[in-house]
Write a protein that holds these residues in place. Structure first.
Motif, short mmCIF file in Angstrom:
data_model
loop_
_atom_site.label_atom_id
_atom_site.label_comp_id
_atom_site.label_asym_id
_atom_site.label_seq_id
_atom_site.Cartn_x
_atom_site.Cartn_y
_atom_site.Cartn_z
N VAL A 1 -0.47 -7.21 -5.81
CA VAL A 1 -1.49 -6.18 -5.61
C VAL A 1 -0.81 -4.88 -5.22
CG1 VAL A 1 -3.52 -5.46 -4.29
CG2 VAL A 1 -3.22 -7.88 -4.92
N LEU A 2 -1.10 -3.83 -5.97
CA LEU A 2 -0.54 -2.50 -5.72
C LEU A 2 -1.69 -1.59 -5.29
CD1 LEU A 2 1.63 -2.29 -8.96
CD2 LEU A 2 2.38 -3.00 -6.67
N TYR B 1 0.84 -1.19 0.00
CA TYR B 1 0.00 0.00 0.00
C TYR B 1 0.88 1.24 0.00
CZ TYR B 1 -4.07 2.89 0.42
OH TYR B 1 -5.05 3.82 0.13
N SER B 2 0.59 2.17 -0.92
CA SER B 2 1.28 3.45 -1.02
C SER B 2 2.79 3.21 -1.17
CB SER B 2 0.94 4.31 0.19
OG SER B 2 1.29 5.67 -0.01
N MET B 3 3.61 3.66 -0.25
CA MET B 3 5.05 3.40 -0.35
C MET B 3 5.32 1.91 -0.49
SD MET B 3 8.14 4.23 2.36
CE MET B 3 7.68 2.89 3.49
N GLY B 4 4.55 1.08 0.21
CA GLY B 4 4.73 -0.36 0.12
C GLY B 4 4.49 -0.88 -1.29
N ALA B 5 3.54 -0.27 -2.00
CA ALA B 5 3.29 -0.66 -3.38
C ALA B 5 4.46 -0.25 -4.28
CB ALA B 5 2.00 -0.02 -3.88
N ARG B 6 5.04 0.92 -3.99
CA ARG B 6 6.21 1.36 -4.77
C ARG B 6 7.39 0.41 -4.54
NH1 ARG B 6 8.94 1.63 -8.11
NH2 ARG B 6 10.13 3.33 -9.07
N ILE B 7 7.55 -0.03 -3.30
CA ILE B 7 8.61 -1.00 -2.99
C ILE B 7 8.38 -2.30 -3.76
CG2 ILE B 7 9.54 -2.46 -1.14
CD1 ILE B 7 8.98 -0.07 0.78
N THR C 1 -0.48 9.58 -10.52
CA THR C 1 0.13 10.75 -9.90
C THR C 1 1.32 10.36 -9.04
OG1 THR C 1 -1.99 11.90 -9.87
CG2 THR C 1 -0.28 12.74 -8.40
N MET C 2 1.14 9.40 -8.17
CA MET C 2 2.22 8.97 -7.29
C MET C 2 3.34 8.30 -8.07
SD MET C 2 2.06 6.63 -3.84
CE MET C 2 1.13 7.87 -2.95
N PRO D 1 10.45 8.18 -9.82
CA PRO D 1 9.32 7.89 -10.70
C PRO D 1 9.33 6.46 -11.23
CG PRO D 1 10.35 9.99 -11.27
CD PRO D 1 11.25 9.32 -10.29
N VAL D 2 8.15 5.94 -11.48
CA VAL D 2 8.02 4.62 -12.10
C VAL D 2 8.28 4.78 -13.59
CG1 VAL D 2 6.46 2.71 -12.57
CG2 VAL D 2 6.33 3.90 -10.37
N GLU D 3 9.13 3.92 -14.13
CA GLU D 3 9.48 3.99 -15.55
C GLU D 3 8.98 2.75 -16.28
OE1 GLU D 3 13.68 4.44 -15.66
OE2 GLU D 3 13.66 6.47 -14.79
N THR D 4 8.67 2.93 -17.57
CA THR D 4 8.18 1.81 -18.38
C THR D 4 9.20 0.68 -18.44
OG1 THR D 4 6.89 3.36 -19.71
CG2 THR D 4 7.23 1.17 -20.63
N ALA D 5 10.48 1.03 -18.45
CA ALA D 5 11.52 -0.01 -18.47
C ALA D 5 11.43 -0.91 -17.24
CB ALA D 5 12.90 0.64 -18.54
N GLU D 6 10.94 -0.33 -16.15
CA GLU D 6 10.76 -1.09 -14.91
C GLU D 6 9.51 -1.95 -14.98
OE1 GLU D 6 10.49 0.08 -10.13
OE2 GLU D 6 10.30 1.63 -11.66
#
Length: 248
Positions: free
Chosen positions: A120-121, A98-104, A127-128, A182-187
């Motif tokens: 699950v993200l 969740y939130s930062m946890g989803a980014r991790i 935006t985030m 930022p989240v990148e498409t390569a990722e």
């Protein structure tokens, strides 16, 4: 709480139930207990036949408190998840962040999709993924001498929460400055597991679930009706949507 050690220190986690393991990764300034136990998530998963395992991220809860920005790079935080999975000798897991946890977990999935069955993200959208929170205002609020010295409303909210939970504010300030990119498409192109993106329809912090899901091959969207960033976390629609997604 049980714990395990890495070169960076001691990490705490919660572990309940049997069955397929689901690893839960909490948001910024929260903890395994606040994000996953107090909201009923762990009991919900156990009742559905899963083993629920919730990590206290570095700088949070009962895990190690580090005070340098470099200690909170995203790859280090997602490697903590891998260390937990290896510690428990789990070949593959399902995971909810969740939130930062989803980014991790986005970083984890891009590098370790072979260790995942489903992902699950929650609480992260376009935006985030692109910009995220105003990190410097939040860090400044956390490091201010007192709450009365904080004018920024978002920063004030995080400072108030940190004071209430008696968190290590220096560790949180380093974390907010360190983990975000930022989240990148390569990722996202490297994510090869079924993925669900779940965001409250009133979540101005996360942004659009559809926008992030479009970046992840085959990802599905779950809209959590009439919930903002904070109130979506324990919502029943979220829980039901995740267990339905896991059951497929």
């Amino acid at each position: 709480m049980p714990s395990f050690s890495t070169a960076d220190g001691e990490f705490a986690y919660l572990d309940k139930g049997d069955g397929q393991p689901v690893v839960l990764v909490h948001g910024f300034a929260s903890s395994a207990r606040v994000n996953w136990l107090d909201t009923g998530w762990m009991d919900w998963l156990v009742q559905a036949g899963y083993r629920a395992i919730a990590l206290d991220n570095r700088g949070h809860g009962d895990s190690v408190k580090l005070h340098h920005v470099e200690d909170y790079r995203l790859d280090k935080m997602s490697d903590d998840v891998l260390s937990l999975v290896d510690h428990l000798k789990l070949p593959r897991i399902r995971a909810i962040g969740y939130s930062m946890g989803a980014r991790i977990l986005l970083d984890f999935a891009s590098r370790h999709s072979d260790r995942l069955e489903r992902l699950v993200l929650g609480g992260i959208g376009g935006t985030m993924a692109k910009a995220g929170l105003d990190r410097e205002h939040i860090a400044a609020a956390l490091l201010a001498p007192t709450l009365d010295d904080v004018d920024d409303p978002v920063g004030r909210g995080y400072r108030l929460f940190a004071d209430q939970t008696r968190s290590d504010r220096q560790a949180l300030a380093a974390c907010i400055r360190g983990y975000g990119r930022p989240v990148e498409t390569a990722e996202t192109d490297r994510i090869t597991v079924p993925t669900l993106v779940a965001v409250g329809t009133k979540d101005a912090v996360a942004g659009s679930a559809t926008e992030l899901a479009a970046m992840i091959p085959g990802a599905e969207v779950l809209d959590i009706p009439n919930r903002d960033h904070m109130r979506a976390t324990g919502d029943k629609v979220f829980k039901e949507g995740v267990t339905a997604f896991f059951a497929r």
